[in-house]
Design an enzyme around this catalytic site. Sequence first.
Site, short mmCIF file in Angstrom:
data_model
loop_
_atom_site.label_atom_id
_atom_site.label_comp_id
_atom_site.label_asym_id
_atom_site.label_seq_id
_atom_site.Cartn_x
_atom_site.Cartn_y
_atom_site.Cartn_z
N ASP A 194 0.87 -1.18 0.00
CA ASP A 194 0.00 0.00 0.00
C ASP A 194 0.90 1.23 0.00
OD1 ASP A 194 -2.31 1.60 0.19
OD2 ASP A 194 -2.16 1.66 2.37
N GLU A 200 -1.34 -1.26 -4.99
CA GLU A 200 -2.57 -0.53 -5.26
C GLU A 200 -2.28 0.64 -6.20
OE1 GLU A 200 -6.14 0.10 -2.42
OE2 GLU A 200 -4.78 1.78 -2.10
N ASP A 245 -2.44 0.82 7.28
CA ASP A 245 -1.71 0.68 6.02
C ASP A 245 -1.30 -0.77 5.80
OD1 ASP A 245 -1.73 3.51 5.36
OD2 ASP A 245 -0.29 3.76 6.98
#
Length: 164
Positions: free
Chosen positions: A7, A66, A138
């Site tokens: 992430d 992502e 996260d």
Amino acid sequence: MRVLGIDPGLVNMGWGVIVVDGSRISHVANGIVRSGAASLAARLCDLHRGLAAVIAAHAPDAAAVEQTFVNKDAVGTLKLGQARGVALLAPAQAGIEVGEYAPNAVKKAIVGVGHAQKQQVEHMVRLVLPGVDLAGPDAADALAIAICHARHLQSRVLRIKVVA
């Protein structure tokens, strides 16, 4: 197969490693690479160094990152894109193939709804990986990205078997 989910973030880059064995998914590790450096260049260097250490320690077979969410703040989006570049570079340098997923695709794969809240994603990560001790939101997002990639890889294998 070991899958690393990443992430991207400029201050906190979440990461999570899972093992996929057939339809079974289990937790290996998760954490956050942090950088408090003043300059953007130093921050990106810290993130790269930390992520490279995670890759060396856990030897993933695949990785997933992502995609950047574009918002109204163009400067913020550009900076986040640079952190995402680090997230793509570190596994690529290690010879690891990297998948990329939109935030809504990750949420849909985990929760079943593309506009799920962070708390819903974290709850589902805990259900899929019972007993997981999350390093933070996260890291939970990174594990969700890894699970999304694992499910994508599983469905690809099933399609190949059906066609063959």
